[in-house]
Design a protein around this motif. Structure first.
Motif: not given
Length: 301
Positions: A181-208
């Motif tokens: 089954r699928r799990f979906e997590l949504i985390v809010g970041i500030a508008y001034g933060d990097s969206m690309e960096k946030a996506r990379e960190q979440l994918l890194a957590l999934a890979a670990e």
């Protein structure tokens, strides 16, 4: 040849003996039909039970129930046949039995509905013992499936018994039927933060995490643009048995990772314009805030 006067003069034992003598062949035939019929009914019902138990579609309870229905139906046929051997008019008996069956059916309408629903549940198997389901807003684990009721155990340990007719007539969500089954997590970041960096960190957590499946591949994306934050989503697939533990672990790890790399998870904020205070030298929007906990700004309305 005995006359009516001679028969009337006989004693009761003599009358019974004469009746047996006159109906000996009918008695023997009825006895033979009874013995052979009962043996045949038992053999057929046992064969039906074995055949149903070999099929994966039929539960053991359903197999026993259907085999008993076959056996009792054959018993009725045997009884009617035996009565026919003695010249009994069975039409009136069958009519009476039909009337009794109709009356019982009307009196036990709700019970029979539960039985029919129980049979359909055991045949169709929308859920099995040990699986977690949601039905009518109730989420629990199936403990036992009977012909009349189904027993559930809530996650807080409470016992629930539901009539089968209510279960069969409601949409059922089964959490264990599919292996993944699928799990979906949504985390809010500030508008001034990097969206690309946030996506990379979440994918890194999934890979670990070894519980995350490689196929379908994990996916990170911008899920929403909220009032005070940008929602970054992560979708991963896992084995059904790992879902709960994985959801807790990824949620906690996402907060810790964002803190470590400098990605903030902002609190909701509101800008309030106080027009009446502009004459007192206040210009522009005024942000109202309150302390929530220790040093954390709370939502302002």
């Amino acid at each position: 040849m005995q006359t009516d006067t001679d028969i009337a003069a006989l004693t009761i034992p003599e009358t019974i003996f004469l009746w047996f003598q006159a109906n000996l062949m009918n008695i023997l035939g009825a006895f033979a039909v009874l013995v052979i019929g009962l043996l045949l009914a038992g053999f057929i019902s046992a064969s039906v039970s074995r055949a149903l138990l070999k099929s994966e579609r039929f539960d053991q309870t359903v197999a026993r129930f259907l085999s008993n229905v076959v056996k009792y139906a054959l018993w009725i046929v045997v009884l009617v046949t035996v009565l026919t051997q003695f010249g009994v008019e069975t039409t009136s008996i069958l009519a009476a039995l039909s009337g009794v069956a109709l009356a019982i059916g009307l009196a036990l309408q709700g019970t029979l509905s539960n039985v029919a629903s129980g049979v359909m549940i055991l045949i169709q198997k929308p859920f099995k013992v040990g699986e977690a389901i949601t039905v009518s807003g109730l989420t629990a684990t199936v403990q036992n499936i009977g012909l009349f009721t189904t027993e559930l155990k809530q996650f807080d340990g409470l016992f629930v018994m539901i009539p089968n007719s209510e279960l069969w007539n409601q949409p059922i969500i089964n959490y264990h039927r599919h292996p993944v089954r699928r799990f979906e997590l949504i985390v809010g970041i500030a508008y001034g933060d990097s969206m690309e960096k946030a996506r990379e960190q979440l994918l890194a957590l999934a890979a670990e995490d070894e519980r995350v499946l490689d196929e379908p591949a994990p996916l990170a994306f911008v899920a929403s643009l909220d009032d005070s934050s940008v929602g970054i989503g992560l979708r991963v697939w896992c084995a059904t048995g790992d879902y709960l533990a994985l959801s807790w672990a990824l949620t906690e790890a996402a907060k810790a990772r964002f803190d470590a790399v400098g990605l903030s998870i902002p609190f909701p904020q509101r800008d309030v314009n106080l027009a009446g205070l502009q004459g007192a030298g206040l210009q522009g929007p005024v942000q109202l805030g309150a302390q929530a906990g220790k040093g954390a700004p709370a939502s302002s309305e």
